[in-house]
Design a protein around this motif. Structure first.
Motif: not given
Length: 178
Positions: A56-74, A88-98
């Motif tokens: 799930a964290v890896a999937g959320l990081l894929f969302v992070q990649l796509l949205t970062a590309l959107g934020v930077y106009g790519l 999605s970053g907050r949720l990824a962190l939350l799931l990764s900590v345990p």
């Protein structure tokens, strides 16, 4: 202008803090006496849960990649996807900590095989780079430079490395069922 950014302490202090976090996690993991689990059936269920959380964290990081590309106009989306990126970053962190706490406490930093060593190093790198990225984001003007995207890319690489050396390995050797 880029060389002036490299000299400024407000750029290097977050980097040094991130390196410190990675080193502290590695030293703790190496010196900490791992806790051995006696119940194999319970252990496999816990490992399966960790594998799915890591996926799930890896999937959320894929969302992070796509949205970062959107934020930077790519990619299309622009500033509209910034909220999705943050959450999605907050949720990824939350799931990764345990998962990380259990790995560090139960196994520590190990070097039994190249895969296990790589997993340990990627895990320490992940949280060190994450700290660097968050500290860079808190600095005025740093989010416009190259440091934040670089740190974000390194977080993505670290998550991919952690996932490949744990969840992918688990799915291909143990299986994907509960």
């Amino acid at each position: 202008m880029a060389s002036a950014t490299l000299i400024r302490p407000r750029f290097w202090l977050p980097v040094v803090a991130g390196i410190g976090v990675a080193v502290i996690l590695g030293v703790y993991g190496r010196l900490h006496e791992p806790v051995v689990t006696a119940d194999v059936s319970g252990f496999l269920k816990l490992q399966t849960l960790k594998v799915w959380l890591a996926t799930a964290v890896a999937g959320l990081l894929f969302v992070q990649l796509l949205t970062a590309l959107g934020v930077y106009g790519l990619l299309p989306g622009g500033a509209r996807v910034a909220g999705v990126h943050r959450w999605s970053g907050r949720l990824a962190l939350l799931l990764s900590v345990p998962v990380a706490v259990h790995c560090l406490y139960t196994f520590g930093l190990r070097s039994d095989t190249p895969r296990v060593l790589a997993h340990s190093v990627f895990g320490c790198l992940l949280y060190g780079v994450f700290v660097t990225k968050m500290l860079l984001l808190s600095r005025p003007g740093q989010s416009r430079g190259w440091g934040v995207p670089l740190a974000g890319g390194l977080v993505l690489i670290a998550v991919a490395g952690v996932w490949a050396t744990s969840a992918l390995w688990f799915f291909t050797t143990i299986g994907a069922s509960w």
